[in-house]
Design an enzyme around this catalytic site. Structure first.
Site, PDB file in Angstrom:
ATOM      1  CB  ILE A  79      15.376 -15.292  38.260  1.00  0.00           C
ATOM      2  CG1 ILE A  79      15.489 -16.093  39.557  1.00  0.00           C
ATOM      3  CG2 ILE A  79      14.045 -15.574  37.581  1.00  0.00           C
ATOM      4  CD1 ILE A  79      14.405 -15.806  40.580  1.00  0.00           C
ATOM      5  N   PRO A  80      17.254 -15.205  35.000  1.00  0.00           N
ATOM      6  CG  PRO A  80      18.528 -16.436  33.486  1.00  0.00           C
ATOM      7  CD  PRO A  80      18.102 -16.378  34.914  1.00  0.00           C
ATOM      8  CG  HIS A  81      13.566 -11.608  33.604  1.00  0.00           C
ATOM      9  ND1 HIS A  81      14.386 -11.767  34.707  1.00  0.00           N
ATOM     10  CD2 HIS A  81      13.251 -10.304  33.556  1.00  0.00           C
ATOM     11  CE1 HIS A  81      14.529 -10.593  35.310  1.00  0.00           C
ATOM     12  NE2 HIS A  81      13.866  -9.690  34.627  1.00  0.00           N
ATOM     13  N   GLY A  82      13.673 -11.984  29.732  1.00  0.00           N
ATOM     14  CA  GLY A  82      13.823 -11.063  28.615  1.00  0.00           C
ATOM     15  C   GLY A  82      13.463  -9.629  28.957  1.00  0.00           C
TER      16      GLY A  82
END
Length: 159
Positions: A79-82
């Site tokens: 779950i990539p996120h900034g």
């Protein structure tokens, strides 16, 4: 009621319509060929850019986050996120979903088959992460999300 219902926005003219704007068919890519994790994160971010959820700079924040700590959650899901600094580039809360039936190498022996990119305004970010982590802990549901060719099914599971 799905886990992301709290983020659903109703069209004022069509009260009965409950289509989420956080996840649409345009944000879902299925049956993708393997690629490296940086390419996958860029693709997830670009879907958010192309659909008006974030500015280009947010994608760099996603890559920076991955460089400091892996966003692999287990059970074949990342779950990539900034970064917090990249939040300023979020225009609207949204998620993108990439399905890799053959899996992609996420490092340390982790194989990602479902990559869910997140752009969450304010407190939405943590709530989405928690809710997705809960859904993806169910092995049967996760396996279904990783193998289906039906975008509607994915939206039903997550919305």
């Amino acid at each position: 009621m799905g886990i992301l219902d709290m983020f659903s926005k109703k069209d004022d003219e069509q009260e009965e319509k409950e289509e989420s704007t956080i996840l649409t068919k345009d944000l879902i890519r299925l049956n993708l060929d393997p690629m490296d994790k940086e390419e996958a994160i860029k693709l997830a971010g670009q879907l958010l850019v192309d659909n008006g959820y974030v500015e280009e700079e947010y994608v760099e924040g996603m890559l920076e986050r991955e460089g400091t700590v892996s966003t692999y959650m287990g059970n074949g899901v990342a779950i990539p996120h900034g970064t917090n600094e990249a939040k300023q580039y979020i225009k609207e809360t949204g998620i993108s979903l990439l399905q890799f039936p053959e899996g992609i190498d996420f490092g340390d022996g982790d194989v990602c088959r479902l990559l869910i990119g997140i752009a969450g305004q304010g407190d939405d970010h943590m709530e989405i992460l928690q809710n997705l982590a809960t859904v993806c802990q169910d092995e049967d549901t996760t396996e279904e999300l990783m193998t289906t060719s039906d975008k509607e099914l994915i939206m039903e599971q997550l919305i």
